[in-house]
Design a protein around this motif. Structure first.
Motif, PDB file in Angstrom:
ATOM      1  N   ARG A  93       0.820  -1.205   0.000  1.00 43.02           N
ATOM      2  CA  ARG A  93       0.000   0.000   0.000  1.00 43.02           C
ATOM      3  C   ARG A  93       0.861   1.267   0.000  1.00 43.02           C
ATOM      4  O   ARG A  93       0.610   2.206  -0.756  1.00 43.02           O
ATOM      5  N   LYS A  94       1.877   1.300   0.839  1.00 45.49           N
ATOM      6  CA  LYS A  94       2.738   2.486   0.909  1.00 45.49           C
ATOM      7  C   LYS A  94       3.481   2.703  -0.400  1.00 45.49           C
ATOM      8  O   LYS A  94       3.658   3.843  -0.848  1.00 45.49           O
ATOM      9  N   ARG A  95       3.922   1.626  -1.017  1.00 49.65           N
ATOM     10  CA  ARG A  95       4.651   1.761  -2.281  1.00 49.65           C
ATOM     11  C   ARG A  95       3.747   2.294  -3.385  1.00 49.65           C
ATOM     12  O   ARG A  95       4.155   3.162  -4.173  1.00 49.65           O
ATOM     13  N   TRP A  97       0.999   4.083  -2.973  1.00 45.69           N
ATOM     14  CA  TRP A  97       0.686   5.476  -2.664  1.00 45.69           C
ATOM     15  C   TRP A  97       1.846   6.378  -3.077  1.00 45.69           C
ATOM     16  O   TRP A  97       1.631   7.462  -3.630  1.00 45.69           O
ATOM     17  N   PRO A 160      -5.087   4.969   1.104  1.00 48.94           N
ATOM     18  CA  PRO A 160      -4.677   4.947   2.520  1.00 48.94           C
ATOM     19  C   PRO A 160      -5.812   4.594   3.478  1.00 48.94           C
ATOM     20  O   PRO A 160      -5.558   4.151   4.597  1.00 48.94           O
TER      21      PRO A 160
END
Length: 370
Positions: A93-95, A97, A160
């Motif tokens: 998810r962070k990547r 985003w 997010p």
């Protein structure tokens, strides 16, 4: 963008100025879209997000570089850039985003440059370009998701906040990706082991089930794959966009299962027709159903229509396995029409992509007997 044309007339009321402004508007629309896509591509490569497909241009295919993990295709008219990404390395998810943030920053930077040129030059072309670029980037930053695409804004503003099942899908993405890669590469024993692991660790997860369906299809286990696809399409908790994709997959699998002799034709083709209708009603692009519709027409004995649809699907599609499957349908349709020379040419195209794919291999066996 009618308002843009009106604004251009007030800024420069001459026909020539408005003409250049409209040309700039078109260029700005294309540049803004390209900026978002380039930003997404750069961010994805830098952050370890999976890049499934890069398509440069529109129209007929000029060249492509196809690997089990990625397709890069160049089309005849180089006006557009299209990039398809998905979860890759953890934390997925962070990547993703971060890749979306890179896309937004590149898009906004290009808009800022266009506005600076428009303000400094007061030229109709640059005013139009700034308007077009700002419109495209602004639209791209709106959170929007359909059966065919997901906007940069959705990744930035909605991703997010994802919780529950969809958050678990992102957490499972690395294992799902390994299973899909193994299937794409033809390492079916590895793919089957990973599919079994997915069934054990993520039994009800949509993405895990989709990966298991792909592995079963790669092994020629159409009836088992069809049962999973029917369960997926009947999921009451899926979004309309997810349902559209589920029904599109179900339609193709129903036809393949009938063709393989694992399902009664009346039942299977009736299921396919209903799935086609459901997929389109829910927003699935009609042209992406051409390959499955080609097989459906072939099973009905409509060889001419099957040939036309299969050729369209093979020419427009960029997915490696999907194109090979469509070319196998095309070869079988030519065989049914009595044109074995054309069938061999189509099958040769398929074998250059994925010679081991079950429908490709089975078509080769049939063609060699002719």
């Amino acid at each position: 963008m009618i308002g843009g044309g009106v604004l251009l007339w007030f800024v420069d009321g001459t026909a020539g100025g408005v003409g250049w402004g409209l040309f700039g508007l078109l260029c700005g629309l294309l540049v803004g879209l390209a900026a978002l896509q380039v930003g997404m591509l750069v961010g994805a490569v830098a952050l370890g997000v999976r890049v499934h497909r890069v398509v440069i241009g529109v129209g007929s295919r000029l060249a492509d570089w196809t690997t089990p993990r990625r397709v890069v295709s160049v089309r005849a008219v180089p006006l557009l850039l299209s990039v398809a990404v998905g979860p890759g390395k953890a934390p997925a998810r962070k990547r993703m985003w971060g890749a979306a943030l890179c896309s937004a920053l590149v898009g906004l930077a290009v808009v800022a440059v266009a506005i600076v040129f428009a303000l400094s030059s007061r030229n109709g072309f640059w005013i139009g370009a700034a308007l077009g670029c700002a419109y495209t980037v602004g639209t791209g930053l709106l959170p929007r998701r359909t059966a065919a695409s997901t906007s940069t804004g959705w990744y930035l503003l909605r991703l997010p906040k994802v919780t529950g099942v969809r958050a678990r899908q992102l957490d499972a993405a690395p294992l799902v990706g390994r299973a899909v890669d193994a299937a794409q590469e033809g390492h079916l024993e590895v793919a089957a082991a990973l599919a079994a692991e997915l069934a054990e660790t993520h039994p009800g997860l949509r993405t895990a089930t989709a990966a298991r369906i792909l592995v079963m299809e790669a092994e020629g286990r159409y009836a088992e794959a069809l049962m999973l696809a029917m369960a997926l399409a009947g999921d009451a908790e899926q979004t309309p966009q997810e349902a559209a994709v589920s029904f599109a997959a179900l339609a193709g699998l129903a036809c393949a299962t009938v063709e393989a002799g694992h399902l009664d034709a009346e039942l299977g083709l009736g299921t396919a027709v209903q799935a086609f209708e459901n997929a389109e009603t829910l927003g699935y692009p009609a042209h992406k159903l051409n390959g499955s519709r080609a097989l459906h027409e072939l099973l009905l004995g409509n060889t001419g229509k099957a040939i036309s649809l299969a050729r369209l699907a093979a020419d427009s599609g960029d997915d490696r396995l999907g194109r090979a499957d469509d070319l196998a349908t095309l070869a079988r349709a030519h065989m049914a029409a009595g044109d074995n020379r054309a069938a061999r040419a189509a099958l040769g195209e398929a074998e250059r992509l994925v010679p081991w794919w079950p429908r490709v291999a089975a078509t080769r066996s049939r063609l060699d007997l002719v």
